[in-house]
Write an enzyme that holds these catalytic residues in place. Structure first.
Site, PDB file in Angstrom:
ATOM      1  CB  CYS A 239      29.187  48.038  12.176  1.00 41.85           C
ATOM      2  SG  CYS A 239      30.784  47.837  13.311  1.00 41.85           S
TER       3      CYS A 239
HETATM    4  C1  UGA Z   1      27.176  44.552  13.792  1.00 46.43           C
HETATM    5  C2  UGA Z   1      27.455  42.806  13.521  1.00 46.43           C
HETATM    6  O1  UGA Z   1      26.756  41.499  13.680  1.00 46.43           O
HETATM    7  C3  UGA Z   1      28.844  42.186  12.677  1.00 46.43           C
HETATM    8  O2  UGA Z   1      28.247  41.154  12.266  1.00 46.43           O
HETATM    9  C4  UGA Z   1      29.071  43.624  11.580  1.00 46.43           C
HETATM   10  O3  UGA Z   1      30.303  42.772  10.996  1.00 46.43           O
HETATM   11  C5  UGA Z   1      29.463  44.315  12.318  1.00 46.43           C
HETATM   12  O4  UGA Z   1      28.515  45.047  12.823  1.00 46.43           O
HETATM   13  C6  UGA Z   1      30.396  45.100  11.526  1.00 46.43           C
HETATM   14  O5  UGA Z   1      29.875  46.077  10.398  1.00 46.43           O
HETATM   15  O6  UGA Z   1      31.492  45.807  11.813  1.00 46.43           O
HETATM   16  P1  UGA Z   1      28.321  44.830  16.132  1.00 46.43           P
HETATM   17  O7  UGA Z   1      27.945  46.295  16.019  1.00 46.43           O
HETATM   18  O8  UGA Z   1      29.914  44.838  16.992  1.00 46.43           O
HETATM   19  O9  UGA Z   1      28.221  43.828  14.585  1.00 46.43           O
HETATM   20  O10 UGA Z   1      27.483  44.807  17.432  1.00 46.43           O
HETATM   21  P2  UGA Z   1      25.930  43.620  16.788  1.00 46.43           P
HETATM   22  O11 UGA Z   1      26.149  43.007  18.139  1.00 46.43           O
HETATM   23  O12 UGA Z   1      25.435  43.507  15.582  1.00 46.43           O
HETATM   24  O13 UGA Z   1      24.815  44.932  18.166  1.00 46.43           O
HETATM   25  C7  UGA Z   1      24.240  46.274  17.464  1.00 46.43           C
HETATM   26  C8  UGA Z   1      23.285  47.281  18.281  1.00 46.43           C
HETATM   27  O14 UGA Z   1      22.150  45.897  17.746  1.00 46.43           O
HETATM   28  C9  UGA Z   1      24.330  46.814  19.209  1.00 46.43           C
HETATM   29  O15 UGA Z   1      23.681  48.532  19.829  1.00 46.43           O
HETATM   30  C10 UGA Z   1      22.982  45.929  20.162  1.00 46.43           C
HETATM   31  O16 UGA Z   1      22.477  46.147  21.940  1.00 46.43           O
HETATM   32  C11 UGA Z   1      21.659  46.189  19.196  1.00 46.43           C
HETATM   33  N1  UGA Z   1      20.576  44.887  19.428  1.00 46.43           N
HETATM   34  C12 UGA Z   1      21.263  43.308  18.800  1.00 46.43           C
HETATM   35  C13 UGA Z   1      19.793  45.382  19.508  1.00 46.43           C
HETATM   36  O17 UGA Z   1      18.927  46.335  20.364  1.00 46.43           O
HETATM   37  N2  UGA Z   1      19.130  43.904  19.083  1.00 46.43           N
HETATM   38  C14 UGA Z   1      19.328  42.805  18.957  1.00 46.43           C
HETATM   39  O18 UGA Z   1      18.683  41.685  18.737  1.00 46.43           O
HETATM   40  C15 UGA Z   1      20.645  42.439  18.645  1.00 46.43           C
END
Ligand code: UGA
Length: 404
Positions: A239
């Site tokens: 995403c």
């Molecule tokens: C993301 C959004 O959080 C959701 O709200 C959205 O619905 C989704 O995309 C989508 O568009 O379908 P997702 O990609 O599943 O969800 O995962 P996240 O938990 O948001 O993490 C995304 C990336 O950011 C991961 O690689 C994670 O490791 C990284 N991340 C996240 C960080 O490096 N630091 C953080 O504090 C949070």
């Protein structure tokens, strides 16, 4: 309500299960025969905690065409085209396959602002974005923090209100283009927040402090808040990278400046190499060194490797002449299929000269300190550095320069 959901991907299956739990009659329309058959046997085509069990307790059928629905959801993929824009061909295919049906049709897939109006504007239709996180999808779908309803007409709006009105969260009523923009803006802001935290983390490391302590202080400002402030080796997944690219492509089409989006993507491209720099600092020349990447999934609790930071990390290590081996509790097969990388079991990975932890899998923290390689770069700060150091390991933690 009788609901037909197009697309048995992560969003389609999760939505189907949760709508069914809410008492609706749900069917999943899926063109891929192998996917349909797998679903009929109770196997999901991807891993999502709790979803296979929840699926088993429903009676959702996987079908090839909708059977007299009262509401249609479109949950098909919108991958990146070569120029970064969203490829809408699957959405267009569903629109034409359902053209003769009179019930409201709602897009849940992430699509650029203007898409719902352009493709479905003459029908009762709407845009109802999803905000599910992989690894926490069921929880997010059962208890969303908000529901956004962008309807083109009263019938579509009413159907969506009927579906969601029992939820204890704000419901935003708006037009489809605003709903589409809310989704892109949310993901772009979250991605830029991570890029910012990573950049700040790199500075923290250089000035001898721990980014987590700094973010604890920062997050207490109510305007910032404590969530999503985890520095690491960058964001991945299906995403954030795709959506920032798509919004940037759209902005450029409108001759808008994209300085912030450019910087977010650039920071994310550069971040994995910080782990390689750290390793070189401790180990010296990496030519011939056997380096294990721990964690290939883009985050813990998923087997998804799309845009995982393990991919650029693996490439950067190879460019240094290292012999790279890779391990993940769930994603070894996917990673080796997609990249051709050498994947190994945990024992073999632990026998490497050095380890770089790329995914914060909880089980990594449970590995006894003495079993780790002599040098550990903890890219997500998920290990106990003190215990590792007491066991004689050299440890560098991304974002943490505090004295050992
Ligand atoms: C993301 C959004 O959080 C959701 O709200 C959205 O619905 C989704 O995309 C989508 O568009 O379908 P997702 O990609 O599943 O969800 O995962 P996240 O938990 O948001 O993490 C995304 C990336 O950011 C991961 O690689 C994670 O490791 C990284 N991340 C996240 C960080 O490096 N630091 C953080 O504090 C949070």
């Amino acid at each position: 309500m009788r609901i037909s959901i197009f697309g048995a991907g992560f969003v389609g299956v999760t939505s189907a299960v949760v709508f069914s739990e809410w008492g609706h009659e749900v069917e999943l329309v899926e063109v891929d025969a192998a996917r349909r058959e797998a679903l009929e046997r109770g196997n999901l085509p991807f891993y999502e905690p709790g979803l296979e069990e929840a699926w088993a307790s429903t009676n959702i059928q996987a079908v090839t065409a909708p059977n007299d629905p009262e509401l249609i959801f479109v949950c098909v993929g919108t991958p990146s085209a070569d120029d970064g824009s969203a490829d809408l061909s699957a959405i267009e295919a569903v629109a034409s396959a359902t053209a003769r049906l009179r019930c409201p049709i709602i897009i849940k897939s992430t699509v650029p602002p203007g898409t719902t109006q352009a493709i479905l504007g003459t029908r009762p239709s709407g845009m109802n974005p999803e905000f599910l996180r992989e690894g926490a999808a069921l929880q997010d779908a059962r208890k969303p923090d908000r529901v956004v309803i962008g309807a083109t007409n009263g019938e579509a709006r009413e159907a969506l209100h009927q579906l969601y009105s029992h939820l204890d969260c704000p419901i935003i009523d708006t037009d489809p283009t605003t709903a589409e923009m809310i989704k892109y803006a949310s993901n772009t802001m979250l991605a830029s927040r991570i890029a910012m935290v990573n950049e700040l983390g790199n500075v923290c490391q250089s000035v001898g402090v721990n980014v987590d302590a700094v973010m604890q202080g920062v997050g207490l400002d109510w305007r910032i808040g404590p969530h999503f402030l985890q520095a690491g080796l960058g964001f991945g997944g299906s995403c954030f990278p795709k959506d920032v690219h798509a919004l940037r492509a759209l902005a450029r089409q409108h001759a808008q400046d994209t300085t912030m989006m450019d910087a977010t993507l650039r920071q994310n491209d550069l971040q994995p190499a910080t782990a390689v720099d750290a390793l070189r600092e401790v180990h010296g020349d990496l030519t011939g060194a056997r380096v294990a990447i721990f964690g290939l999934a883009f985050k813990a609790d998923t087997s998804d490797i799309r845009e995982s930071r393990a991919i650029p990390l693996w490439q950067a290590l190879q460019a240094e002449g290292a012999e790279v081996i890779c391990y993940d509790p769930m994603a070894n097969e996917e990673f080796s299929r997609a990249t051709g990388a050498q994947v190994v079991d945990l024992e073999t990975a632990l026998a490497a000269d050095a380890a770089i932890v790329q995914t914060a899998w909880p089980e990594f923290a449970r590995i006894p300190a003495e079993r780790w390689p002599a040098t550990v770069i903890d890219g997500r700060r998920c290990l106990d550095a003190q215990t590792l150091r007491m066991a004689g390991k050299k440890v560098i933690r991304t974002g943490d320069g505090s004295p050992a």
